[in-house]
Design an enzyme around this catalytic site. Structure first.
Site, PDB file in Angstrom:
ATOM      1  N   LEU A   1      -7.600  -5.404   7.246  1.00  0.00           N
ATOM      2  CA  LEU A   1      -6.351  -6.039   7.685  1.00  0.00           C
ATOM      3  C   LEU A   1      -5.160  -5.220   7.226  1.00  0.00           C
ATOM      4  O   LEU A   1      -5.227  -4.548   6.198  1.00  0.00           O
ATOM      5  CB  LEU A   1      -6.231  -7.424   7.043  1.00  0.00           C
TER       6      LEU A   1
ATOM      7  N   LYS B   1      -6.715 -15.569   0.831  1.00  0.00           N
ATOM      8  CA  LYS B   1      -7.481 -14.318   0.871  1.00  0.00           C
ATOM      9  C   LYS B   1      -8.254 -14.208  -0.430  1.00  0.00           C
ATOM     10  O   LYS B   1      -7.687 -13.917  -1.482  1.00  0.00           O
ATOM     11  CB  LYS B   1      -6.540 -13.129   1.049  1.00  0.00           C
TER      12      LYS B   1
ATOM     13  N   ASP C   1     -10.604 -12.754  -3.215  1.00  0.00           N
ATOM     14  CA  ASP C   1     -10.843 -11.390  -3.655  1.00  0.00           C
ATOM     15  C   ASP C   1     -12.318 -11.213  -3.993  1.00  0.00           C
ATOM     16  O   ASP C   1     -12.735 -11.352  -5.133  1.00  0.00           O
ATOM     17  CB  ASP C   1      -9.967 -11.106  -4.882  1.00  0.00           C
TER      18      ASP C   1
ATOM     19  N   TYR D   1     -15.082 -17.174   7.229  1.00  0.00           N
ATOM     20  CA  TYR D   1     -13.754 -17.252   7.847  1.00  0.00           C
ATOM     21  C   TYR D   1     -13.612 -16.612   9.222  1.00  0.00           C
ATOM     22  O   TYR D   1     -12.526 -16.549   9.762  1.00  0.00           O
ATOM     23  CB  TYR D   1     -12.692 -16.668   6.918  1.00  0.00           C
TER      24      TYR D   1
ATOM     25  N   LYS E   1      -3.431 -15.556  10.676  1.00  0.00           N
ATOM     26  CA  LYS E   1      -4.078 -15.184  11.936  1.00  0.00           C
ATOM     27  C   LYS E   1      -3.458 -15.944  13.104  1.00  0.00           C
ATOM     28  O   LYS E   1      -3.140 -17.128  12.955  1.00  0.00           O
ATOM     29  CB  LYS E   1      -5.568 -15.545  11.891  1.00  0.00           C
TER      30      LYS E   1
ATOM     31  N   LYS F   1       0.085 -10.178   0.532  1.00  0.00           N
ATOM     32  CA  LYS F   1      -0.427 -10.032  -0.832  1.00  0.00           C
ATOM     33  C   LYS F   1       0.514 -10.686  -1.833  1.00  0.00           C
ATOM     34  O   LYS F   1       1.717 -10.419  -1.817  1.00  0.00           O
ATOM     35  CB  LYS F   1      -0.567  -8.544  -1.178  1.00  0.00           C
TER      36      LYS F   1
ATOM     37  N   CYS G   1      11.872  21.925  -3.111  1.00  0.00           N
ATOM     38  CA  CYS G   1      10.459  21.648  -3.402  1.00  0.00           C
ATOM     39  C   CYS G   1      10.114  22.067  -4.836  1.00  0.00           C
ATOM     40  O   CYS G   1      10.403  23.202  -5.231  1.00  0.00           O
ATOM     41  CB  CYS G   1       9.590  22.400  -2.408  1.00  0.00           C
TER      42      CYS G   1
ATOM     43  N   CYS H   1       7.566  25.217  -4.416  1.00  0.00           N
ATOM     44  CA  CYS H   1       7.889  26.524  -3.831  1.00  0.00           C
ATOM     45  C   CYS H   1       9.390  26.775  -3.734  1.00  0.00           C
ATOM     46  O   CYS H   1       9.804  27.863  -3.331  1.00  0.00           O
ATOM     47  CB  CYS H   1       7.259  26.644  -2.438  1.00  0.00           C
TER      48      CYS H   1
ATOM     49  N   CYS I   1       8.609  19.008   2.323  1.00  0.00           N
ATOM     50  CA  CYS I   1       8.819  20.438   2.127  1.00  0.00           C
ATOM     51  C   CYS I   1       8.353  21.085   3.424  1.00  0.00           C
ATOM     52  O   CYS I   1       7.193  20.931   3.817  1.00  0.00           O
ATOM     53  CB  CYS I   1       7.987  20.944   0.948  1.00  0.00           C
TER      54      CYS I   1
ATOM     55  N   CYS J   1       3.615  26.928   0.929  1.00  0.00           N
ATOM     56  CA  CYS J   1       3.764  26.092  -0.263  1.00  0.00           C
ATOM     57  C   CYS J   1       2.358  25.753  -0.769  1.00  0.00           C
ATOM     58  O   CYS J   1       1.557  25.130  -0.059  1.00  0.00           O
ATOM     59  CB  CYS J   1       4.545  24.839   0.112  1.00  0.00           C
TER      60      CYS J   1
HETATM   61  S1  IVH Z   1     -10.161 -11.815   8.337  1.00  0.00           S
HETATM   62  C1  IVH Z   1     -10.450  -8.783  11.690  1.00  0.00           C
HETATM   63  N1  IVH Z   1      -9.895 -13.734   6.583  1.00  0.00           N
HETATM   64  O1  IVH Z   1      -9.822  -9.224   3.274  1.00  0.00           O
HETATM   65  C2  IVH Z   1     -10.409  -9.842  10.643  1.00  0.00           C
HETATM   66  N2  IVH Z   1     -10.417 -11.565   5.758  1.00  0.00           N
HETATM   67  O2  IVH Z   1      -8.107  -6.893   3.753  1.00  0.00           O
HETATM   68  C3  IVH Z   1     -10.629  -9.324   9.301  1.00  0.00           C
HETATM   69  N3  IVH Z   1     -10.673 -11.437   3.331  1.00  0.00           N
HETATM   70  O3  IVH Z   1     -12.239  -7.178   4.826  1.00  0.00           O
HETATM   71  C4  IVH Z   1     -10.882 -10.230   8.205  1.00  0.00           C
HETATM   72  N4  IVH Z   1     -10.298 -13.572   2.914  1.00  0.00           N
HETATM   73  O4  IVH Z   1     -13.017  -8.898   3.072  1.00  0.00           O
HETATM   74  C5  IVH Z   1     -10.149 -12.415   6.772  1.00  0.00           C
HETATM   75  N5  IVH Z   1      -9.651 -15.540   5.181  1.00  0.00           N
HETATM   76  C6  IVH Z   1      -9.913 -14.257   5.354  1.00  0.00           C
HETATM   77  C7  IVH Z   1     -10.195 -13.392   4.259  1.00  0.00           C
HETATM   78  C8  IVH Z   1     -10.436 -12.034   4.516  1.00  0.00           C
HETATM   79  C9  IVH Z   1     -10.582 -12.388   2.383  1.00  0.00           C
HETATM   80  C10 IVH Z   1     -10.952 -10.019   3.063  1.00  0.00           C
HETATM   81  C11 IVH Z   1     -12.044  -9.417   3.934  1.00  0.00           C
HETATM   82  C12 IVH Z   1     -11.392  -8.283   4.658  1.00  0.00           C
HETATM   83  C13 IVH Z   1     -10.236  -7.979   3.780  1.00  0.00           C
HETATM   84  C14 IVH Z   1      -9.137  -7.310   4.566  1.00  0.00           C
END
Ligand code: IVH
Length: 690
Positions: free
Chosen positions: A84, A115, A117, A224, A287, A311, A405, A408, A423, A429
């Site tokens: 993403l 999200k 981790d 998800y 999304k 993030k 630079c 160089c 540069c 360089c």
């Molecule tokens: S959607 C095309 N949903 O974050 C859709 N990803 O930085 C892609 N992740 O590789 C993923 N929670 O491992 C999605 N609710 C969530 C998520 C999620 C964690 C992770 C996933 C992905 C990464 C992308």
């Protein structure tokens, strides 16, 4: 090499690589680049192949990140597993929303999810039974870890309710903090080293050889992303709701938000509340809810346009800025680097942080001697987020960005609209030239593995190689004059260079290191144009007509080949015997009924996917383009097509047709089988800066 020498080297390489594995996986503090690691690994692999009985049973060539991987079968994903795009603040998020609204029009309904981790996993269910679980790997293929995934207690391997006969569902495997802490306590009392974070343990656990060991690890899963053919759902939220009804574990924190302001309220709420969750979240994934709009927005080469990760700010610390130094990259881009008084942050000691560019320094008003806030944003690269102005001393001097630079001495340039200084001394360089050589010989480019970083530097500093084409003029006698160069190594280099002449054109193109031409783009260009000649002749219009090639890439290519030296370089590579044409993958030419016609595809179709529609048009001699213009002949419209495209097509008088109209035009009533997407390995690149 005799056996005694080989043993010494194998032992030493094994120990070195184990140390680097430990730094990367356990400490999250790598000290060498991926490239360098791969080089050492290759060296060891080679020696082990020559002297198999000297290989250690736990050699790093067999083990990755603490788990034996050669026991797992590598399998190709049914659909690529993409990553993403990231945003870190409200402005960037609003830009994401504007981009979508511009393409689609109107207020957008989003879904927000935390999200987690952990590590991504793809599950495949058939008739309600878990058939296969595959790690993300490089996005194209991953490891089959089904046996290990089956041990996760929260994963239902036999579903109930009204599930489709076949579907794929993706999610995240992770570990709760409590379980992680308990595991660490046990490790420490058994005299083993503690793991750095829950994510690393989760990932290491899945690679364990013995599933009964995995079963002892307190792993959890959240799903998800549902994928499948002909499913009745119209929105992402419906998919998740359905998956939950079949007995799958999905997030209970998911929310549908109307418009970006509601999304921001979700972010605000979870920025605080996430600390009470008991597991690590590093942000929120936003999304587009409608599946038709998702399809309409599509993907760039690497990420979906319909989703983004926001993030959260992560742990920060305060330390002193000792100095600002400047690094020159392969492309000549200058990166200011903050040299810091060492400070401990999220498990590692931070001594350097990127300051990105001159704007960033100005924005922060950061000065040598300041006390600064350092933050690690989930990834391994720390950054400076602010200055503690209350601690600034009276004699502090504003930072003046360099104008020449540091390597160089050439005056720096800054292109209009760009934040980075460059540069311009591309060919003179040192770090730029060496960087270009390193890039050229890298595994994913020309794969001359007998030349590593050090050798690239030596070849350059000894005047043997001043650009990539010079590699092909090297004689073995030249190499033998270098210090500590034995006949065998010299011959290896010569052989490696010789072998690179068989590397396909797309990788030669990638290896040339043209700005914005990454691996994926090089592949697209090579497939679409077929040869270096065609590429050199292509004007911007032609380039823009190629799938996934936008303004920036087209502009970069045109500019690159406008420089006579670059054309000469390409010619020298050709003269050296490199591949300058794409090996043609025989594409079935079904007919010519669409010859000379340009189509734009929009929306979702009931009898074929968008990719299949494109293949069908091309197989009948037509062309496909991404946007409606005066050159468009037909707009192939599916359900939920973008209003912006429809409006433009109507304005320009472009004919709008359905999928059945298309079938009629090519004189058939059923769709054809289209070929699948090309494979494309991508490995997250790690910075070599820190
Ligand atoms: S959607 C095309 N949903 O974050 C859709 N990803 O930085 C892609 N992740 O590789 C993923 N929670 O491992 C999605 N609710 C969530 C998520 C999620 C964690 C992770 C996933 C992905 C990464 C992308």
């Amino acid at each position: 090499m005799d056996k005694a020498q080989a043993k010494l080297q194998i032992d030493e390489l094994t120990a070195t690589l184990k140390e680097h594995n430990y730094r990367y996986y356990v400490l999250s503090e790598p000290t060498i680049s991926d490239l360098e690691f791969d080089r050492l690994l290759k060296q060891l692999e080679y020696l082990e192949s020559q002297f198999p009985d000297l290989a250690h049973t736990d050699s790093p060539t067999r083990v990755v990140g603490g788990g034996v991987i050669n026991e797992f079968e590598t399998v190709k994903h049914r659909r690529r597993m993409l990553s993403l795009g990231n945003t870190y603040n409200e402005t960037e998020l609003r830009e994401f929303d504007s981009r979508i609204r511009k393409a689609i029009g109107g207020e957008i309904e989003y879904v927000c999810e935390l999200k987690i981790d952990g590590l991504a996993i793809s599950l495949f269910y058939e008739n309600g039974k878990l058939l296969q679980a595959v790690t993300r790997g490089d996005g194209v293929q991953g490891d089959d870890v089904t046996a290990n995934v089956r041990t996760i207690r929260s994963l239902n391997t036999e579903l109930h309710g009204n599930f489709p006969a076949e579907f794929e569902i993706r999610g995240e495997i992770f570990m709760h903090r409590k379980g992680f802490e308990k595991l660490n306590r046990e490790r420490v009392s058994a005299g083993e080293l503690a793991y750095a974070n829950p994510r690393n343990v989760a990932s290491g656990s899945l690679k364990l050889k013995d599933s009964s060991e995995v079963a002892k690890r307190p792993l959890d899963i959240t799903l998800y992303h549902l994928l499948g053919e002909n499913m009745p759902f119209k929105t992402h939220a419906e998919c998740i709701e359905a998956a939950t009804s079949w007995g799958l574990k999905t997030a209970d924190t998911i929310e549908v938000c109307n418009g970006i302001d509601e999304v921001l309220r979700f972010l605000e709420k979870w920025d605080e509340k996430r600390h009470d969750l008991g597991f690590d979240t590093d942000g929120v994934v936003i999304k587009v809810n409608s599946l038709a709009l998702q399809e309409e927005l599509g993907y760039t080469a690497k990420i979906p346009r319909w989703a983004i990760a926001y993030k959260f700010q992560t742990e920060s610390a305060v330390t002193r800025l000792l100095n600002i130094t400047y690094q020159v990259g392969r492309t000549g881009a200058i990166t200011p680097v903050a040299e810091l008084e060492p400070v401990f942050l999220l498990g590692t000691t931070v001594k350097r942080a990127s300051l990105h560019n001159a704007n960033e320094i100005e924005r922060l008003d950061v000065r040598v001697g300041d006390r600064v806030f350092v933050e690690k944003g989930g990834e391994i690269i720390p950054k400076i987020t602010g200055v503690d102005f209350s601690q600034r001393t009276e004699n502090s001097v504003p930072t003046v960005y360099i104008s020449t630079c540091p390597e160089c001495g050439m005056p720096l340039i800054r292109r209009e609209g760009e934040a980075q200084h460059y540069c311009p001394n591309e060919d003179g360089c040192a770090p730029q030239v060496i960087g270009k050589i390193e890039h050229f010989v890298a595994r994913k480019a020309l794969n001359i593995d007998s030349i590593g970083s050090e050798m690239a530097k030596t070849l350059y500093s000894r005047g043997l190689v001043k650009d990539i084409a010079d590699l092909y003029d090297i004689k073995i006698q030249d190499l033998l004059q270098l210090e500590r160069m034995g006949e065998k190594s010299a011959q290896n280099i010569i052989d490696g260079i010789q072998e690179s002449k068989n590397v396909p054109f797309e990788r030669v193109l990638f290896g040339m290191g043209i700005r914005y031409i990454g691996e994926t783009v090089a592949k697209k260009l090579a497939q679409a144009l077929g040869s270096m000649d065609k590429l050199m002749q292509a004007d911007k219009e032609t380039l823009l007509g190629i799938d996934e090639i936008g303004e920036v890439i087209a502009e970069s290519l045109v500019q690159y080949f406008a420089v006579p030296e670059h054309r000469k370089l390409a010619e020298r590579l050709r003269a050296a015997g490199l591949q300058m044409e794409t090996m043609v993958k025989e594409q079935a030419q079904a007919g010519t009924s669409l010859a000379g016609l340009t189509f734009v595809i929009s929306g979702v179709f009931s009898k074929m996917s968008r990719d299949e529609a494109k293949d069908l048009i091309e197989a009948h001699g037509g062309k496909c383009s991404g946007s409606v213009s005066s050159k468009t002949d037909y707009l192939l419209a599916g359900e939920g097509m973008g209003p912006a495209k429809l409006e433009k097509a109507t304005q320009l008088g472009v004919k709008i047709i359905s999928e059945d109209d298309l079938f009629a035009m090519i004189g058939e009533s059923t769709k054809e089988q289209a070929s699948s997407e090309p494979a494309e390995p991508q490995k997250p690149s790690q910075t070599t800066l820190f």
